[in-house]
Write an enzyme that holds these catalytic residues in place. Structure first.
Site: not given
Ligand code: DGL
Length: 263
Positions: A73, A184
């Protein structure tokens, strides 16, 4: 220790795009995955809240016997990876950041777009990344509130999603971007839809495969690569277990056990 699993986590299902790259590159590794779906989206939360979640999830994965940690993430990495590295010095820890360096090297128009969460784009770590690697290119950043929630519902191409995505991509195209960073881990699931919105000569860059390679390097350095057969991946969600079971087949090819995470 070599046969111990690798712990991977994200705010939700986005990190499954990274998990797939890890499984492809390292098929002998057993994988544990925590999706903090009960606290989605991290992109609109404070850094302090995300740090607490990172610490709770890392503690859980350590109890499960993980030999390494992947913060799948971008938002959790900017908020929490420094604390995790301080608190778990024994672990190889791989975080992720938007692929600014490869995008700056690849662009021909000199204009690069970044789709990411508000949290990632507003962070000091992202500003430092731009200072380091993007001084010679123009970078157009676009926060994408709402996308993660739709993807979490298993929506990868509804008219609502298409319209929202189009509104985020349009300014990048208007500015002349020929390279778009998916900053993301949820967004790689939107690649088929994105490709319909952009010309063939515009590249989409994400970091899942690079993260898997970095993990491989760190494990090899410490003689921690697994040699035996991997166990089935195990999943935990802090959201609705049945909901996670329902959307898992759309986003993950193998089977897996889904349990409740209530830390
Ligand atoms: N998947 C996450 C990222 O790579 C973020 C998603 C979220 O906002 O929870 O930033």
């Amino acid at each position: 220790m070599r046969e111990a699993p690798i712990g991977v986590f994200d705010s939700g299902v986005g990190g499954l795009s990274v998990l797939a790259e890890i499984q492809r590159l390292l098929p002998n590794e057993s994988l544990l995955y925590v999706a903090d779906c009960g606290n989605i989206p991290y992109g609109e939360k404070t850094a302090q809240f995300i740090q607490q979640r990172c610490s709770a999830i890392a503690g859980f994965l350590q109890q499960q016997g993980a030999k390494a940690l992947v913060v799948a993430c971008n938002t959790a990495t900017v908020a929490g990876v420094a604390d995790l590295r301080r608190d778990y010095p024994q672990w190889p820890i791989v975080g992720m950041e938007p692929a600014v360096k490869p995008a700056a090297a690849a662009t021909r128009s000199g204009v690069v777009g970044v789709l990411a969460t508000t949290g990632t784009l507003q962070s000091a770590k992202f500003a430092a990344l731009l200072d380091r690697f993007a001084t010679d290119v123009r970078v157009i950043t676009q926060p994408c509130p709402g996308l993660v929630e739709l993807i979490e519902n298993g929506d990868l191409h509804s008219p609502t999603l298409r319209q929202l995505l189009q509104s985020y991509v349009e300014p990048l195209l208007a500015a002349g971007c020929d390279t778009i960073i998916l900053g993301c881990t949820h967004y790689p699931f939107l690649k088929p839809l994105l490709k319909q919105m952009i010309a063939d000569d515009i590249s989409l860059i994400d970091t899942g495969a690079a993260v898997a390679r970095q993990l491989q390097r760190l494990l090899a350095e410490r003689d921690l690569l697994a040699h035996g057969a991997a166990s089935a991946a195990q999943f935990w969600t802090s959201g609705e277990e049945q909901h996670f079971r329902n959307i898992l087949p759309k986003l993950w090819t193998s089977s897996g056990i889904v349990q409740k995470f209530d830390v």
